[in-house]
Design an enzyme around this catalytic site. Structure first.
Site, PDB file in Angstrom:
ATOM      1  N   ARG A 119      43.825  48.467  38.322  1.00 48.37           N
ATOM      2  CA  ARG A 119      42.765  48.446  37.308  1.00 48.37           C
ATOM      3  C   ARG A 119      42.497  49.822  36.688  1.00 48.37           C
ATOM      4  NH1 ARG A 119      38.057  46.655  41.366  1.00 48.37           N
ATOM      5  NH2 ARG A 119      37.144  45.808  39.459  1.00 48.37           N
ATOM      6  N   ASP A 272      28.978  36.770  45.402  1.00 46.49           N
ATOM      7  CA  ASP A 272      28.708  36.411  44.009  1.00 46.49           C
ATOM      8  C   ASP A 272      28.112  35.013  43.923  1.00 46.49           C
ATOM      9  OD1 ASP A 272      29.894  38.854  43.323  1.00 46.49           O
ATOM     10  OD2 ASP A 272      31.877  37.927  43.169  1.00 46.49           O
TER      11      ASP A 272
END
Length: 343
Positions: A119, A272
């Site tokens: 990333r 999450d």
């Protein structure tokens, strides 16, 4: 102990939920063994804030998700995934000069899999304060962010600060999950200082035991919750793994036991799912005990799948799971939510 369990969070009103973060491609190994040796991978989509957005949408809320994607197949896959999940793509930008981030995850028989991130320099790492300044705050009642966004780059750090300032200026309720990712930060000290500063600006923080241990040197949920309150947050919800969760406003607290599952497939994305459950309940005006119960249920459901978000339920699926599964056994024998007063 008090008889009531109805701790209510003030300042949350129905409306849109703003989320800003990095969405990524996820390639999960199809067989056990090192990622360098397995013969097949299953492609899906991941990203902490994106996962929460999906969870909220499936529960009937109205998330608005901002990110940047590269002009590449992974970025196209993420856009398609968002459309398939009825997510608004109006705040998704395209960066033709940067790639979309992705990660590879190993498959293991037990324990947590190894995850490898690709990333650095990604499209999302270029999110800037100007992107935040372009957001129309009309109708947004809650903003949720994690500690991943500020860790990506100097630009996203500044964007995170701008996001906090914009939310406070517009009286938008702020939810913050520290979500420590040490590998993304230039030093442990920088991570700790930044996360504590952002937590202090939040109305609600959603740490886990490990973050309480690292940031404050504490191990007990009540102590961790109070430490985050003393640091500046209005409310703290501390995730206690499969045992349950604890919430406090600094004056009183409530502990809710988790839900039992036969076996855990993968814990990634459970936090999450927990956040989506808690926030959806608060947006409906539910008390904290019900918000924690919903969060624990969705967190448990997400541990039953390999993907980061396939376990996130619709309301009907959530109700069915909660009706069929027993609650966890906790140290004090608690089965129902228990409101506790500080020592």
């Amino acid at each position: 102990m008090a008889a009531s369990h109805d701790m209510v969070v003030s300042g949350v009103r129905p409306g849109k939920v703003l989320l800003v973060g990095e969405s990524m491609g996820l390639f999960s190994a199809g067989e056990e063994g090192p990622c360098s040796e397995v013969g097949s991978f299953r492609a899906s989509v991941a990203g902490a804030e994106l996962n929460v957005a999906v969870g909220l949408e499936r529960l009937g809320q109205h998330p608005v998700y901002m990110t940047r994607l590269g002009s590449d197949p992974i970025g196209d896959r993420i856009r398609c995934f968002m459309r398939q999940n009825d997510l608004d793509t109006s705040l998704v930008g395209t960066d033709a000069s940067r790639s979309t981030g992705f990660m590879m995850k190993s498959k293991v028989e037990r324990g947590d899999p190894k995850t490898y991130y690709f990333r650095k320099g990604s499209a999302a790492s270029a999110i800037s304060p100007s992107d935040i300044g372009s957001i129309d705050c009309a109708g947004i009642s809650l903003m949720h962010m994690t500690g991943i966004l500020p860790a990506l780059s100097t630009s996203t750090m500044e964007a995170s600060e701008a996001l906090m300032d914009m939310s406070r200026a517009n009286r938008i309720f702020i939810s913050f999950d520290p979500n420590e990712r040490p590998a993304l930060w230039k030093s442990d000290g920088h991570m700790r200082r930044t996360l504590l500063s952002l937590c202090a600006k939040a109305d609600l923080v959603l740490p886990g035991i490990s973050e309480g241990r690292h940031l404050f040197g504490l191990d007990k949920v009540r102590d961790i919750g109070q430490a985050f309150i003393d640091n500046g947050a209005r409310y703290a919800v501390v995730k206690d793994g499969p045992d349950g969760a604890y919430a406090t406003d600094g004056h009183e607290g409530v502990y809710v036991p988790g839900f039992k599952v036969d076996a855990v497939v993968d814990t990634v994305g459970a936090g999450d799912g927990f956040a989506a459950g808690v926030l959806s309940a608060l947006l409906e005006g539910r008390p904290l005990s019900e918000a924690l119960e919903r969060g624990c249920a969705i967190g448990a459901m997400q541990t039953q799948v390999v993907s980061d978000n396939e376990g996130l339920p619709t309301r009907a699926e959530l109700d069915d799971f909660m009706a069929r599964h027993e609650r966890a056994d906790v140290a004090d024998g608690t089965i129902e939510p228990v409101l506790v007063s500080p020592d």
